[in-house]
Design an enzyme around this catalytic site. Structure first.
Site, PDB file in Angstrom:
ATOM      1  N   GLU A  20      39.020  24.991  70.173  1.00 10.91           N
ATOM      2  CA  GLU A  20      37.697  25.301  70.119  1.00 10.91           C
ATOM      3  C   GLU A  20      37.061  26.434  71.071  1.00 10.91           C
ATOM      4  O   GLU A  20      35.790  26.773  71.065  1.00 10.91           O
ATOM      5  CB  GLU A  20      36.895  24.095  70.331  1.00 10.91           C
ATOM      6  CG  GLU A  20      36.865  23.244  68.997  1.00 10.91           C
ATOM      7  CD  GLU A  20      37.811  22.071  69.251  1.00 10.91           C
ATOM      8  OE1 GLU A  20      38.948  22.401  69.972  1.00 10.91           O
ATOM      9  OE2 GLU A  20      38.047  20.943  68.664  1.00 10.91           O
ATOM     10  N   LYS A  58      41.228   1.763  80.793  1.00 12.19           N
ATOM     11  CA  LYS A  58      40.090   1.210  81.589  1.00 12.19           C
ATOM     12  C   LYS A  58      40.624  -0.156  81.570  1.00 12.19           C
ATOM     13  O   LYS A  58      40.728  -1.213  80.948  1.00 12.19           O
ATOM     14  CB  LYS A  58      38.864   1.179  80.429  1.00 12.19           C
ATOM     15  CG  LYS A  58      38.756   2.516  80.047  1.00 12.19           C
ATOM     16  CD  LYS A  58      37.481   2.486  78.897  1.00 12.19           C
ATOM     17  CE  LYS A  58      37.008   4.048  78.561  1.00 12.19           C
ATOM     18  NZ  LYS A  58      37.823   4.423  77.460  1.00 12.19           N
TER      19      LYS A  58
HETATM   20  P1  AMP Z   1      44.301  22.042  71.580  1.00 13.75           P
HETATM   21  O1  AMP Z   1      43.134  22.453  70.751  1.00 13.75           O
HETATM   22  O2  AMP Z   1      45.342  21.345  70.506  1.00 13.75           O
HETATM   23  O3  AMP Z   1      44.914  23.169  72.509  1.00 13.75           O
HETATM   24  O4  AMP Z   1      44.129  20.915  72.438  1.00 13.75           O
HETATM   25  C1  AMP Z   1      43.167  20.998  73.643  1.00 13.75           C
HETATM   26  C2  AMP Z   1      43.349  19.924  74.590  1.00 13.75           C
HETATM   27  O5  AMP Z   1      44.391  20.101  75.315  1.00 13.75           O
HETATM   28  C3  AMP Z   1      42.138  19.907  75.573  1.00 13.75           C
HETATM   29  O6  AMP Z   1      40.991  19.307  75.235  1.00 13.75           O
HETATM   30  C4  AMP Z   1      42.895  19.139  76.949  1.00 13.75           C
HETATM   31  O7  AMP Z   1      42.905  17.716  76.460  1.00 13.75           O
HETATM   32  C5  AMP Z   1      44.279  19.205  76.594  1.00 13.75           C
HETATM   33  N1  AMP Z   1      44.694  20.433  77.540  1.00 13.75           N
HETATM   34  C6  AMP Z   1      44.683  21.768  77.361  1.00 13.75           C
HETATM   35  N2  AMP Z   1      45.008  22.451  78.891  1.00 13.75           N
HETATM   36  C7  AMP Z   1      45.082  21.461  79.496  1.00 13.75           C
HETATM   37  C8  AMP Z   1      45.406  21.361  80.905  1.00 13.75           C
HETATM   38  N3  AMP Z   1      45.618  22.593  81.743  1.00 13.75           N
HETATM   39  N4  AMP Z   1      45.259  20.018  81.654  1.00 13.75           N
HETATM   40  C9  AMP Z   1      45.271  19.145  80.808  1.00 13.75           C
HETATM   41  N5  AMP Z   1      44.805  19.054  79.399  1.00 13.75           N
HETATM   42  C10 AMP Z   1      45.012  20.358  78.884  1.00 13.75           C
END
Ligand code: AMP
Length: 548
Positions: free
Chosen positions: A331, A443
């Protein structure tokens, strides 16, 4: 009063024209698995993209904002599609080749794709789906693969090379509204149907400029970028479009994504930059530890999509490869934050900055929302759900042909911010640290335990290759952590030892009681830990759990 500036739409065709002329000599190198990789200049790729657009318009009848899908690896032809389709005014729809069949079918039908451009090696994946894809009228096949698999297809089959050769390299690119759709990508949502994010010409243009800034990827025409992150995962993090602005060479791995060929292509082609999720970097590290290769050309590596374990960053530092941590989402195009530390810090302080998710660029505003929606301060302590807005951040999902845009209340605030579902803190100097996904937080007795913190601590143990921690139901505490661990070759499970190791780093009440050794952590279609699978394995009694 309006400005006196020209109102030139920010379109993908402008990036294409710039790249194929000003940076016409820059190279797209595609790995072939054979001695010689395939090389094509930006000028050649741009010319072929123009022919492709011409063929899509004149022979296949693509018009207006119709959708053209790609089911492809990272390669030069896929880059051509990245430019041809949006430049002519149609919408590029990248399909995630790792999705389960029923999700792919749902997505193609929802987007009403008319054409699919497919790599021949992926025909075994596409062919069985075709009877369920009534909107697909044309299939364009590129590269080696068994065409006989398409024998029963109702759609018309074309050869990519023949198709583009039959059309001139001329297209009077339309002056599009910069806010119109250029590309789309569906999120592989964990619940409910996948959701379509639609990028505009303007968002791609502005995002590409940000990618090229020093505070982001910061590359120029002296660099070569190894793009391991798939082109179906958020437009390969924006790199194929961005490189045409600055002439950065591309090294595309095609289907050779296993650690051994990656190590070989890095040693032979010496890319200065690379981008991929942590799982890829874990795999490559194990590979070069077992079979040494010189990967030191990679001075600058973007690691994102999931949290970067500190032990991984340290290990690459020792190899002379600097990982730069980034956060983003489908997004968010995806560039959200990047962890370049402020100048002038001592090494240890610099390391702590590098392990945050990073700092916000100008185009991304952020706020933290507490449990009742109250906005929390940037004090480095107050944890809340991250909400963002900006010119390359989604404000809705695609509702399908004729459908309303979707704005579910759990994803968009009433005043239009994207609710990321990520929980964290922001320091007064704007550095974001994520503690968890909202749905992965454990939690326990009214207190929150960060699964990521436990994973990072476990992955620092010399005998642990990977670790994933999930919440499991607990009668007394509501939820408690379950640690699943992948051991390195030759290591044996000694849970007491692992727990003692954690106790030196983590508060005692947070330490897991439940442990299981697993052969591998289940991964999502884009290579992230798939915690819903682990939770289900636990609920179904499939894990061999030891309780301490
Ligand atoms: P996607 O849309 O499949 O790329 O997933 C996005 C999600 O990946 C984000 O909302 C995070 O939960 C996770 N994410 C992306 N980059 C990081 C990061 N550097 N550290 C932790 N979580 C991440």
């Amino acid at each position: 009063m309006l400005s006196t500036m020209q109102d030139v739409p920010l379109t993908v065709s402008r990036i294409l024209r710039h790249g194929m002329t000003i940076h016409g000599k820059s190279l797209i190198t595609t790995w072939t698995g054979q001695e010689a990789p395939h090389r094509r200049t930006f000028a050649e790729a741009g010319e072929r993209a123009t022919r492709l657009a011409r063929a899509l318009r004149d022979e296949l009848g693509i018009d207006g904002d119709q959708r053209v899908a790609t089911l492809m690896w990272n390669n030069a032809e896929h880059v051509e599609a990245y430019f041809a389709i949006p430049s002519m005014g149609a919408v590029l729809h990248t399909l995630n080749l790792r999705l389960p069949a029923e999700q792919l079918v749902w997505i193609v039908n929802h987007a009403a794709d008319r054409v699919v451009i497919v790599n021949g090696t992926l025909l075994p994946l596409l062919a069985p789906l075709l009877p369920h894809l009534p909107t697909i009228e044309h299939i364009v096949v590129s590269g080696p693969g068994d065409r006989a698999l398409l024998a029963d297809s109702d759609a018309q089959v074309h050869e990519y090379e023949e198709l583009i050769a039959a059309h001139p390299a001329e297209f009077d690119w339309p002056e599009l509204d910069e806010r119109s759709a250029a590309a789309m990508c569906y999120t592989s949502g964990t619940t409910g149907d996948p959701k379509g994010v639609v990028y505009s010409h303007r968002s791609i243009y502005l995002h590409s400029m940000q990618v090229n800034m020093r505070e982001s990827m910061g590359l120029d025409d002296r660099d070569t970028a190894l793009v391991v992150v798939p082109q179906f995962h958020v437009n390969a993090w924006g790199l194929p479009h961005a490189v045409f602005m600055t002439g950065i060479g591309l090294l595309m791995p095609d289907r050779f994504l296993q650690p051994a060929p990656l190590a070989e292509m890095i040693e032979r082609e010496r890319p200065s930059y690379a981008a991929a999720v942590p799982t890829i970097w874990q795999g490559l590290l194990a590979e070069v530890t077992a079979n040494p290769r010189d990967i030191s050309s990679m001075k600058n590596v973007t690691i994102g999509g999931a949290a970067c374990p500190p032990a991984l960053m340290d290990a690459y530092d020792k190899l002379g490869v600097r990982l730069c941590h980034a956060w983003g989402m489908t997004e968010t195009s995806p560039l959200g934050t990047m962890a370049h530390p402020p100048a002038g810090l001592a090494q240890e302080e610099e390391r702590s900055y590098r392990l945050t998710q990073g700092r916000l660029p100008t185009g991304v505003e952020a706020r933290l929302a507490g449990p009742t929606g109250e906005i929390l301060p940037w004090d480095g302590r107050s944890a809340g759900e991250l909400e963002v807005r900006g010119p390359w951040i989604a404000g809705a999902y695609y509702g399908g042909a004729g459908g309303e845009e979707l704005r579910p209340a759990d994803k968009f605030s009433a005043d239009g911010w994207l609710k990321t579902g990520d929980v964290g803190v922001i320091a007064p100097d704007g550095y974001l640290t994520l503690t968890d996904r909202a749905k992965d937080v454990i939690k326990s007795g009214g207190e929150w335990i960060s699964s990521v913190e436990l994973e990072n601590a476990l992955m620092a143990h010399p005998e642990v290759a990977e670790a994933a921690v999930v919440a499991v139901p607990d009668e007394k505490w509501g939820e408690r952590p379950l640690a699943t661990v992948v051991l390195k070759d030759g290591a044996s499970a000694d849970y007491e030892k692992l727990r003692a190791f954690l106790a030196e780093r983590i508060a005692k009440w947070q330490l897991p009681e439940r442990w299981a050794v697993v052969p591998a952590v289940p991964k999502t279609s884009v290579g992230k830990f798939d915690k819903k699978v682990i939770r289900k394995q636990y609920a179904d009694g499939e894990l061999d759990v030891t309780s301490l």
